[in-house]
Design a protein around this motif. Structure first.
Motif, PDB file in Angstrom:
ATOM      1  N   ASN A 174       0.830  -1.200   0.000  1.00 29.92           N
ATOM      2  CA  ASN A 174       0.000   0.000   0.000  1.00 29.92           C
ATOM      3  C   ASN A 174       0.861   1.245   0.000  1.00 29.92           C
ATOM      4  O   ASN A 174       2.085   1.185   0.195  1.00 29.92           O
ATOM      5  N   LEU A 175       0.210   2.369  -0.231  1.00 29.27           N
ATOM      6  CA  LEU A 175       0.878   3.670  -0.310  1.00 29.27           C
ATOM      7  C   LEU A 175       0.295   4.619   0.725  1.00 29.27           C
ATOM      8  O   LEU A 175      -0.901   4.590   1.001  1.00 29.27           O
ATOM      9  N   VAL A 176       1.150   5.455   1.280  1.00 32.43           N
ATOM     10  CA  VAL A 176       0.718   6.488   2.217  1.00 32.43           C
ATOM     11  C   VAL A 176       1.265   7.820   1.716  1.00 32.43           C
ATOM     12  O   VAL A 176       2.480   7.981   1.561  1.00 32.43           O
ATOM     13  N   LYS A 177       0.360   8.735   1.419  1.00 37.28           N
ATOM     14  CA  LYS A 177       0.786  10.053   0.976  1.00 37.28           C
ATOM     15  C   LYS A 177       1.439  10.780   2.138  1.00 37.28           C
ATOM     16  O   LYS A 177       0.847  10.940   3.208  1.00 37.28           O
ATOM     17  N   HIS A 178       2.676  11.185   1.944  1.00 38.61           N
ATOM     18  CA  HIS A 178       3.482  11.765   3.003  1.00 38.61           C
ATOM     19  C   HIS A 178       3.998  13.117   2.549  1.00 38.61           C
ATOM     20  O   HIS A 178       3.966  13.444   1.363  1.00 38.61           O
ATOM     21  N   GLN A 179       4.458  13.899   3.514  1.00 40.11           N
ATOM     22  CA  GLN A 179       5.021  15.198   3.153  1.00 40.11           C
ATOM     23  C   GLN A 179       6.286  14.979   2.319  1.00 40.11           C
ATOM     24  O   GLN A 179       7.253  14.391   2.777  1.00 40.11           O
ATOM     25  N   GLY A 180       6.243  15.416   1.096  1.00 39.51           N
ATOM     26  CA  GLY A 180       7.391  15.274   0.207  1.00 39.51           C
ATOM     27  C   GLY A 180       7.357  14.048  -0.676  1.00 39.51           C
ATOM     28  O   GLY A 180       8.289  13.828  -1.443  1.00 39.51           O
ATOM     29  N   GLY A 181       6.298  13.217  -0.582  1.00 38.68           N
ATOM     30  CA  GLY A 181       6.265  12.042  -1.439  1.00 38.68           C
ATOM     31  C   GLY A 181       5.310  10.974  -0.942  1.00 38.68           C
ATOM     32  O   GLY A 181       4.333  11.271  -0.238  1.00 38.68           O
ATOM     33  N   TYR A 182       5.597   9.724  -1.284  1.00 39.77           N
ATOM     34  CA  TYR A 182       4.756   8.589  -0.913  1.00 39.77           C
ATOM     35  C   TYR A 182       5.594   7.541  -0.192  1.00 39.77           C
ATOM     36  O   TYR A 182       6.659   7.138  -0.677  1.00 39.77           O
ATOM     37  N   LEU A 183       5.104   7.082   0.952  1.00 45.81           N
ATOM     38  CA  LEU A 183       5.724   5.984   1.672  1.00 45.81           C
ATOM     39  C   LEU A 183       5.139   4.679   1.143  1.00 45.81           C
ATOM     40  O   LEU A 183       3.921   4.516   1.090  1.00 45.81           O
ATOM     41  N   VAL A 184       5.998   3.749   0.743  1.00 45.41           N
ATOM     42  CA  VAL A 184       5.573   2.478   0.159  1.00 45.41           C
ATOM     43  C   VAL A 184       5.788   1.361   1.176  1.00 45.41           C
ATOM     44  O   VAL A 184       6.904   1.178   1.673  1.00 45.41           O
ATOM     45  N   ASN A 185       4.721   0.627   1.486  1.00 48.58           N
ATOM     46  CA  ASN A 185       4.798  -0.544   2.352  1.00 48.58           C
ATOM     47  C   ASN A 185       4.567  -1.777   1.492  1.00 48.58           C
ATOM     48  O   ASN A 185       3.467  -1.966   0.961  1.00 48.58           O
ATOM     49  N   ALA A 186       5.589  -2.601   1.341  1.00 48.93           N
ATOM     50  CA  ALA A 186       5.498  -3.783   0.493  1.00 48.93           C
ATOM     51  C   ALA A 186       5.672  -5.038   1.330  1.00 48.93           C
ATOM     52  O   ALA A 186       6.371  -5.034   2.353  1.00 48.93           O
ATOM     53  N   ILE A 191      -0.752 -17.189  -0.233  1.00 51.05           N
ATOM     54  CA  ILE A 191      -2.160 -17.203  -0.623  1.00 51.05           C
ATOM     55  C   ILE A 191      -3.003 -17.984   0.385  1.00 51.05           C
ATOM     56  O   ILE A 191      -4.059 -17.519   0.829  1.00 51.05           O
ATOM     57  N   LYS A 192      -2.569 -19.142   0.785  1.00 54.10           N
ATOM     58  CA  LYS A 192      -3.350 -19.981   1.687  1.00 54.10           C
ATOM     59  C   LYS A 192      -3.069 -19.661   3.154  1.00 54.10           C
ATOM     60  O   LYS A 192      -3.997 -19.559   3.968  1.00 54.10           O
ATOM     61  N   SER A 193      -1.813 -19.524   3.497  1.00 54.19           N
ATOM     62  CA  SER A 193      -1.459 -19.326   4.906  1.00 54.19           C
ATOM     63  C   SER A 193      -1.662 -17.891   5.372  1.00 54.19           C
ATOM     64  O   SER A 193      -1.770 -17.644   6.570  1.00 54.19           O
ATOM     65  N   LYS A 194      -1.674 -16.926   4.442  1.00 56.97           N
ATOM     66  CA  LYS A 194      -1.748 -15.493   4.760  1.00 56.97           C
ATOM     67  C   LYS A 194      -0.528 -15.005   5.548  1.00 56.97           C
ATOM     68  O   LYS A 194      -0.533 -13.903   6.096  1.00 56.97           O
ATOM     69  N   ALA A 195       0.492 -15.815   5.592  1.00 52.01           N
ATOM     70  CA  ALA A 195       1.697 -15.464   6.344  1.00 52.01           C
ATOM     71  C   ALA A 195       2.563 -14.489   5.553  1.00 52.01           C
ATOM     72  O   ALA A 195       2.746 -14.638   4.330  1.00 52.01           O
ATOM     73  N   VAL A 196       3.095 -13.489   6.222  1.00 46.49           N
ATOM     74  CA  VAL A 196       4.015 -12.535   5.604  1.00 46.49           C
ATOM     75  C   VAL A 196       5.410 -13.141   5.633  1.00 46.49           C
ATOM     76  O   VAL A 196       5.975 -13.377   6.702  1.00 46.49           O
ATOM     77  N   VAL A 197       5.972 -13.389   4.456  1.00 45.56           N
ATOM     78  CA  VAL A 197       7.285 -14.029   4.366  1.00 45.56           C
ATOM     79  C   VAL A 197       8.381 -13.046   3.969  1.00 45.56           C
ATOM     80  O   VAL A 197       9.547 -13.434   3.882  1.00 45.56           O
ATOM     81  N   ALA A 198       8.022 -11.799   3.733  1.00 50.74           N
ATOM     82  CA  ALA A 198       9.005 -10.753   3.452  1.00 50.74           C
ATOM     83  C   ALA A 198       8.306  -9.409   3.543  1.00 50.74           C
ATOM     84  O   ALA A 198       7.103  -9.301   3.277  1.00 50.74           O
ATOM     85  N   SER A 199       9.051  -8.393   3.921  1.00 49.32           N
ATOM     86  CA  SER A 199       8.492  -7.037   3.990  1.00 49.32           C
ATOM     87  C   SER A 199       9.596  -6.025   3.749  1.00 49.32           C
ATOM     88  O   SER A 199      10.774  -6.291   3.995  1.00 49.32           O
ATOM     89  N   ALA A 200       9.191  -4.872   3.243  1.00 46.93           N
ATOM     90  CA  ALA A 200      10.144  -3.798   2.980  1.00 46.93           C
ATOM     91  C   ALA A 200       9.388  -2.488   2.868  1.00 46.93           C
ATOM     92  O   ALA A 200       8.175  -2.472   2.620  1.00 46.93           O
ATOM     93  N   GLN A 201      10.109  -1.406   3.047  1.00 45.71           N
ATOM     94  CA  GLN A 201       9.547  -0.065   2.907  1.00 45.71           C
ATOM     95  C   GLN A 201      10.466   0.787   2.050  1.00 45.71           C
ATOM     96  O   GLN A 201      11.685   0.588   2.013  1.00 45.71           O
TER      97      GLN A 201
END
Length: 229
Positions: A174-186, A191-201
């Protein structure tokens, strides 16, 4: 007497040479002054003769003559985001089919995206493919559509897409509109487990996001006619 004559001749020759040297030097100085005046009048001499010495010492010839560097585009920031995802990625390898969805605004209902969110997904698909992870494009249909407007194989109509696609993990965010740009949360989610196996910003500067969003067609505001009662 001969010695006196010889000395007089040598003195005359030296005097003549000195006169010639002075004439040549004067002519060279006049030429240089004229050249400098012409450069100053045209403005071309500013960069050559008025460049600060301190700046010249700190710059290479390539930096001086090539000008400022090109502006970074969205692909530069998505490349860095992908590197962060890969650095903490689990359970996904070269035999794990994945998909990429559009990035949506965090404060939305997750039912629509923007041109920026869609381009982030497209850039990530390219970066995922480069690292050797198989990417499945679920928007590809089972047939070609040939129309007067062009030839197409992709669709956003759910009824035209294949239901059974072996996708195990999804790159989303998702994206968050921030002062000076957009913060990206990836993140990468099973699909089945819904487990987060990696994250980055990551952070996309406003100038980079604006270059994409400015090309997005804007929906004109609906005009409500005034009716006299």
């Amino acid at each position: 007497m001969k010695n006196l004559i010889s000395a007089a001749c040598v003195a005359a020759l030296l005097t003549g040479c000195s006169t010639i040297d002075n004439s040549v030097s004067t002519q060279a100085n006049e030429t240089q002054v004229q050249t400098n005046n012409e450069l100053a009048a045209s403005g071309a001499g500013d960069a050559l003769f008025r460049f600060p010495k301190s700046t010249m010492n700190n710059k290479t010839d390539e930096e001086i003559f090539q000008g400022p560097a090109l502006t970074k585009n969205i692909n530069f920031y998505m490349r860095g985001l992908m590197q962060d995802l890969v650095s903490n990625l689990e359970y996904v390898n070269g035999r794990t089919p994945v998909a990429v969805t559009s990035f949506v605004n965090l404060d939305s209902d997750f039912e629509s995206s923007s041109l920026l969110g869609n381009q982030i997904a497209e850039s990530l698909m390219h970066e995922i493919h480069k690292v050797g992870i198989p990417v499945l494009d679920y928007k590809v249909t089972d047939y070609l559509r040939v129309t007067e407007q062009g030839d197409f194989i992709m669709s956003r109509n759910f009824n035209e897409l294949t239901n059974n696609i072996p996708i195990r993990y999804v790159f989303t965010g998702n994206l968050v509109k921030h002062q000076g740009g957009y913060l990206v949360n990836a993140r990468v989610v099973g699909i089945k487990s819904k487990a987060v196996v990696a994250s980055a910003q990551s952070f996309i500067p406003a100038s980079v996001a604006k270059a994409i969003l400015d090309t997005e067609p804007r929906v004109s505001e609906q005009q409500i006619p005034l009716i006299q009662g």
